[in-house]
Design a protein around this motif. Structure first.
Motif, mmCIF file in Angstrom:
data_model
loop_
_atom_site.group_PDB
_atom_site.id
_atom_site.type_symbol
_atom_site.label_atom_id
_atom_site.label_comp_id
_atom_site.label_asym_id
_atom_site.label_seq_id
_atom_site.Cartn_x
_atom_site.Cartn_y
_atom_site.Cartn_z
ATOM 1 N N PHE A 168 35.935 30.838 34.456
ATOM 2 C CA PHE A 168 37.021 31.003 33.493
ATOM 3 C C PHE A 168 38.132 31.907 34.020
ATOM 4 N N VAL A 169 38.179 32.060 35.319
ATOM 5 C CA VAL A 169 39.226 32.863 35.953
ATOM 6 C C VAL A 169 40.303 31.926 36.487
ATOM 7 N N ALA A 170 41.551 32.232 36.192
ATOM 8 C CA ALA A 170 42.665 31.393 36.628
ATOM 9 C C ALA A 170 42.638 31.197 38.144
ATOM 10 N N PRO A 208 43.863 36.870 30.442
ATOM 11 C CA PRO A 208 45.231 36.885 29.911
ATOM 12 C C PRO A 208 45.634 38.176 29.226
ATOM 13 N N PHE A 209 44.679 39.041 28.945
ATOM 14 C CA PHE A 209 44.997 40.305 28.289
ATOM 15 C C PHE A 209 45.285 41.410 29.297
ATOM 16 N N HIS A 221 49.102 34.509 32.122
ATOM 17 C CA HIS A 221 48.331 33.260 32.055
ATOM 18 C C HIS A 221 48.212 32.699 30.636
ATOM 19 N N GLU A 222 49.278 32.797 29.877
ATOM 20 C CA GLU A 222 49.254 32.325 28.496
ATOM 21 C C GLU A 222 49.125 30.807 28.397
ATOM 22 N N ASP A 223 49.467 30.090 29.467
ATOM 23 C CA ASP A 223 49.447 28.628 29.411
ATOM 24 C C ASP A 223 48.079 28.023 29.696
ATOM 25 N N GLU A 224 47.117 28.824 30.134
ATOM 26 C CA GLU A 224 45.784 28.296 30.425
ATOM 27 C C GLU A 224 45.093 27.900 29.121
ATOM 28 N N LYS A 253 46.570 19.882 20.458
ATOM 29 C CA LYS A 253 47.265 20.722 19.471
ATOM 30 C C LYS A 253 47.370 22.191 19.864
ATOM 31 N N GLU A 254 46.638 22.597 20.897
ATOM 32 C CA GLU A 254 46.616 23.978 21.384
ATOM 33 C C GLU A 254 46.086 24.980 20.360
ATOM 34 N N SER A 255 45.361 24.478 19.385
ATOM 35 C CA SER A 255 44.692 25.347 18.412
ATOM 36 C C SER A 255 43.615 24.533 17.710
ATOM 37 N N LEU A 256 42.692 25.240 17.068
ATOM 38 C CA LEU A 256 41.628 24.592 16.308
ATOM 39 C C LEU A 256 41.729 25.017 14.845
#
Length: 347
Positions: free
Chosen positions: A41-43, A85-86, A208-211, A285-288
């Protein structure tokens, strides 16, 4: 990403040694480094191995099927990538960009952080830090102590800390009857200085907000990860129990085992159907929706209960020899019971 039969045999041949020593062997750890399993899970630009969540959960299941402690360590270690991303890109590179990089830590708030110039003075003790003996970075939550809060009685603020191994003392208090090789000991910090740049907040994206993976809700991310481990542990238990029963010519036991295998397939299929669907929805949708999140949680607990049920239903018919701790069927049963005690799988 899979394991060869030679690799599986090699890891399993070390299971007893790892359990007795209370930590993973260097050889088994090297498999994780070589396959970049801590970096699922690392970019990619941080020397990561970014993997879609449904694929990663299947990897966790396979790793846990090979060996319980091995699978747990892969899952917990990989989970630290969710923090990418944080962090700023610079800190992210410092923390993650090397083959052996892996985080150990705790989500509990059992420490304090006092504000000083340029950072914080940290004290505390955090339990259940899996992978503590090979971690390259440690993270923990702490209560931010300020005079105003102490005087006013306001709800305390929290700060999430990034700390180095030389700031940590490991207290070897992981004394469970299962998952013994996970080295899930307590970490203790005494008057350590943590600079501002080595802290982060889960409400503030810095890189990395787009991942897509980092947009998956954290609770669902954690629950699906642990569910993958539970399924893999049950798979290994069923495999070990079948070998055990065959060796004793126990036809009744084998009949019950085949029945249990067939029943277990249904909740596993249902779990992966929802997991795959959630990933497709997130991709679009980029969200649940809250309803989808609730459905994921429900399927995780259902499949964990079914995994645990494999042990409860079959172990009583295996006989006294299965109670010997040096047998595979006993170790896999103990690992399964221990993993399924995690709060996120118990509802």
């Amino acid at each position: 990403m899979g394991f060869t039969q030679q690799e599986i045999g090699s890891i399993r041949n070390q299971s007893r040694q790892m359990e007795l020593e209370g930590e993973i062997t260097s050889e088994a750890l090297q498999y994780i480094y070589d396959k970049k399993l801590f970096h699922l899970f690392v970019a990619n630009d941080l020397e990561g191995n970014m993997t879609p969540l449904p694929e990663a959960i299947r990897i966790f299941q396979e790793c846990a099927r090979i060996d319980g402690s091995f699978g747990w360590l892969v899952t917990i270690g990989a989970g630290g990538g969710y923090f990418v991303p944080f962090m700023t890109e610079e800190i992210g590179r410092t923390v993650f960009a090397r083959p052996e990089a892996v985080i150990a830590g705790s989500g509990a708030t059992t420490g304090t952080a006092r504000r000083v110039e340029g950072g914080y003075i940290v004290n505390g003790r955090w339990k259940y830090c899996s992978g503590s003996t090979h971690a390259t970075t440690f993270t923990a939550n702490a209560i931010l102590e300020t005079e105003d809060q102490l005087e006013s009685g306001e709800v305390p603020q929290l700060v999430t800390l990034i700390m180095q191994p030389d700031q940590i003392q490991i207290h070897k208090d992981w004394n469970t009857f299962g998952l013994k090789a996970t080295a899930s000991h307590s970490m203790v910090v005494t008057d350590a200085f943590v600079p501002d740049e080595m802290t982060f907040s889960f409400s503030e994206y810095r890189s990395h907000e787009d991942e897509l993976l980092y947009k998956y809700p954290f609770l669902a991310f954690a629950q699906t990860s642990f569910a993958g481990v539970a399924m893999g542990l049950a798979d290994h238990f069923l495999e070990a129990a079948e070998e055990y029963l065959r060796g004793r010519g126990n036809e009744y036991g084998l009949e019950e085992l085949y029945k249990q295998k067939k029943e277990f397939a249904h909740p596993k299929d249902a779990f992966y159907m929802v997991l795959d669907k959630s990933w497709d929805v997130l991709s679009q949708k980029e969200s649940l929706s809250p309803e989808m999140e609730q459905r994921i949680s429900s399927e995780c607990m259902t499949v964990a209960k079914a995994s645990l049920g494999c042990g409860f239903k079959l172990f009583p018919i295996l006989g006294l020899s299965a109670c010997m701790e040096d047998t595979d069927v006993n170790r896999t049963w103990r690992d399964l019971q221990t993993a399924c005690q995690h709060a996120l799988l118990r509802g």
